[in-house]
Structures are given as structure tokens and as C-alpha cells.
Enzyme design. Structure first.
Site, mmCIF file in Angstrom:
data_model
loop_
_atom_site.group_PDB
_atom_site.id
_atom_site.type_symbol
_atom_site.label_atom_id
_atom_site.label_comp_id
_atom_site.label_asym_id
_atom_site.label_seq_id
_atom_site.Cartn_x
_atom_site.Cartn_y
_atom_site.Cartn_z
ATOM 1 N N ASP A 93 0.861 -1.180 0.000
ATOM 2 C CA ASP A 93 0.000 0.000 0.000
ATOM 3 C C ASP A 93 0.900 1.232 0.000
ATOM 4 O OD1 ASP A 93 -2.053 1.766 0.146
ATOM 5 O OD2 ASP A 93 -2.836 1.081 2.072
ATOM 6 N N ALA A 94 1.098 1.794 -1.191
ATOM 7 C CA ALA A 94 2.007 2.935 -1.350
ATOM 8 C C ALA A 94 1.329 4.135 -1.983
ATOM 9 C CB ALA A 94 3.213 2.516 -2.191
ATOM 10 N N LYS A 95 0.243 3.919 -2.734
ATOM 11 C CA LYS A 95 -0.520 4.983 -3.386
ATOM 12 C C LYS A 95 0.381 5.892 -4.208
ATOM 13 C CE LYS A 95 -4.158 4.861 0.122
ATOM 14 N NZ LYS A 95 -3.532 3.884 1.063
ATOM 15 N N ARG A 96 1.254 5.276 -4.995
ATOM 16 C CA ARG A 96 2.179 6.044 -5.808
ATOM 17 C C ARG A 96 1.465 6.686 -6.995
ATOM 18 N NH1 ARG A 96 5.801 6.440 -1.910
ATOM 19 N NH2 ARG A 96 7.267 4.690 -1.732
ATOM 20 N N THR A 120 -0.636 -0.288 -4.713
ATOM 21 C CA THR A 120 -1.694 0.699 -4.913
ATOM 22 C C THR A 120 -1.107 1.933 -5.588
ATOM 23 O OG1 THR A 120 -1.369 1.588 -2.674
ATOM 24 C CG2 THR A 120 -3.075 -0.088 -2.961
#
EC number: 4.1.1.23
Length: 272
Positions: A93-96, A120
Site C-alpha cells: 500500500d504505497a498509493k504512488r 496501490t
């Protein structure tokens, strides 16, 4: 084996749609861990081992490690998950979300350094910002669509040219353009089951949904399952983090986490 294939096997082998988020908060760790230099790794490892029989995967949140300079502990944790629980999916879960040349390095971080099955990502910068991840044909991206936080409505509910809210345009772009090799999923929060149902109707059966928001965030399990499940009774990674991780701060913290995971899995299965 692709990310989607691995996920489908995990749903079947575990009989579970539950994913446990690994969001370490050292201030909430049990006293027995003390101030050990690898306490973050030890806590997350023991939680993962305790709840593994009841989950389809794990979702470590990179910021919870990086804030403590614990990236090497995250590496060790990912290595442990791959070696001890190889049948579970590992979602970073990094939401890059950045330009292509930078995204290439974020993809290396997620897929080579941490060996995640999926990561993510934010869709805000468009197709060239996700293309570097899609080059890894055996890995997946899970695209932010309709998030569970209250501020998500600021942009995600804006109506665009055809009268649809922006989050449905994201779902359409992922379905029609980015998912050519069956690598994509969508993040849709459990706190808005009506919108979750709209996304599922729009994308059909084959795109999995990562669904945060049950447990500490208050999402309703029956409404969530009914809204997001596909016709095969799968299609969801329903994430719970704090309600499982911090079920107890006493010496039974491992057993309490396992009980919380089992109860959550069973509550989900009762609605399938």
C-alpha cells in the site's frame, strides 16, 4: 503466475475475502516487545503468522514503516510473508502516482525491492504514470477509485462531461484501457456501499476490489459484501487493519488478533 491468478487461488484456498493491513503503530505495541530495534518487524511478523489461516492476503502500508526509518524491517517482513505464506497475496500500500520516469523507480521499489504481488497507485496523472507498473506482466496495480475517507468526495464525486462522477470515469478507464493484460484492481471504500455497488456494476465480474473501511472505520460488512461481491462469490479483498492488529495490547495480542481475523472472515463468509 499472475497477480490475478494468485489472488483467485488465495480466495479458494483460504475460503476468505479478508485482507489484513499491516500498519504498525509502535506506541500501541504490547509491552513485551519493549524497545527492540526490530520491534516493528517482530510485531507484524507475529500478527501475520497468527492470522494467516483466515486471510487471502496482507497489505503492509509503507508510510508506517518509512516514518520510523524501518524500510529494512519492511523488506524482512515481505521476505517472511513470501517464504512462510506464499499462497497469500502481498499488496504494497504505497498509493504512488508520478511521471513515467519516476514511476519506473517506484515500480522497481514495489516489485523488486519488496517483491510485492501488487501495489496501490493513484490515477491522477494518467496513463503514462501507470504504464511502468504494467510492464511487470505477473504483477498488479490497484488503482484508487472511490476512497473511504471523508475528503474523497472533494474530487471523486465531481460530475464530468457525461454526467458521471469522476470515480466512475476512473473505473471505466481502468476497465477499458489499463486492464488489457488482466493486471488491475480498484480501491473502493466500504463506507459508501451504494457507490461500491455502482463500481461493481460498471466494471463487471473480473476486476477485483480492494475494500478498506470495515472495522475501525465503521463500514458495514453485510452491506459491503452485497455491494461489491461478484457473481462467483469472490472479487473482493476486504481489508481490516487496526481492528485486527490491536485487538489486545496484553500478552494475548497474537491470539486476540487471530480471533478478530477469524470472526471477521466468518462474518464476511456469512454474507457471501
Amino acid at each position: 503466475m499472475s497477480f490475478i491468478q494468485k489472488l483467485e487461488k488465495a480466495w479458494t484456498s483460504s475460503n476468505s475475502l479478508l485482507m489484513v493491513g499491516l500498519d504498525p503503530l509502535p506506541e500501541r505495541f504490547p509491552d513485551s516487545l519493549g524497545a527492540q530495534p526490530d520491534a516493528i518487524f517482530r510485531f507484524c511478523r507475529d500478527i501475520a503468522d497468527a492470522v494467516a489461516p483466515y486471510v487471502c492476503g496482507f497489505k503492509p502500508q509503507i508510510a508506517h514503516f518509512a516514518a520510523h526509518g524501518a524500510e529494512t524491517q519492511l523488506e524482512a517482513l515481505c521476505a517472511h510473508l513470501r517464504s512462510h505464506h506464499p499462497d497469500k497475496v502481498l499488496v504494497l500500500d504505497a498509493k504512488r502516482g508520478d511521471i513515467g520516469s519516476t514511476a519506473e523507480h517506484y515500480a522497481l521499489e514495489a516489485f523488486e525491492r519488496y517483491q510485492a504481488d501488487a501495489v496501490t497507485v493513484s490515477p491522477y496523472m494518467g496513463s503514462d504514470s501507470v504504464e511502468p507498473y504494467l510492464r511487470w506482466k505477473d504483477r498488479g496495480i490497484i488503482v484508487l477509485c472511490r476512497t473511504s475517507n471523508s475528503g474523497g468526495a472533494d474530487f471523486q464525486e465531481l460530475l464530468i462531461g457525461d454526467g458521471d462522477p469522476l470515480y466512475l470515469r476512473v473505473a471505466d478507464v481502468v476497465r477499458r484501457q489499463w486492464n488489457q493484460d488482466k493486471q488491475c484492481g480498484l480501491v473502493v471504500g466500504a463506507t459508501r456501499p451504494e457507490e461500491l455497488a455502482r463500481v461493481r456494476q460498471r466494471i463487471g465480474d473480473d476486476i477485483p476490489l480492494l475494500v478498506p473501511g470495515i472495522g475501525a472505520q465503521g463500514g458495514d460488512i453485510p452491506k459491503t459484501v452485497r455491494a461489491g461481491i461478484n457473481s462467483r462469490g469472490t472479487g473482493m479483498m476486504i481489508n481490516s487493519s487496526r481492528a485486527v492488529l490491536y485487538a489486545s495490547s496484553d500478552e494475548d495480542w497474537r491470539e486476540a488478533a487471530a480471533r478478530a481475523a477469524q470472526e471477521t472472515r466468518d462474518a464476511i463468509n456469512a454474507c457471501r
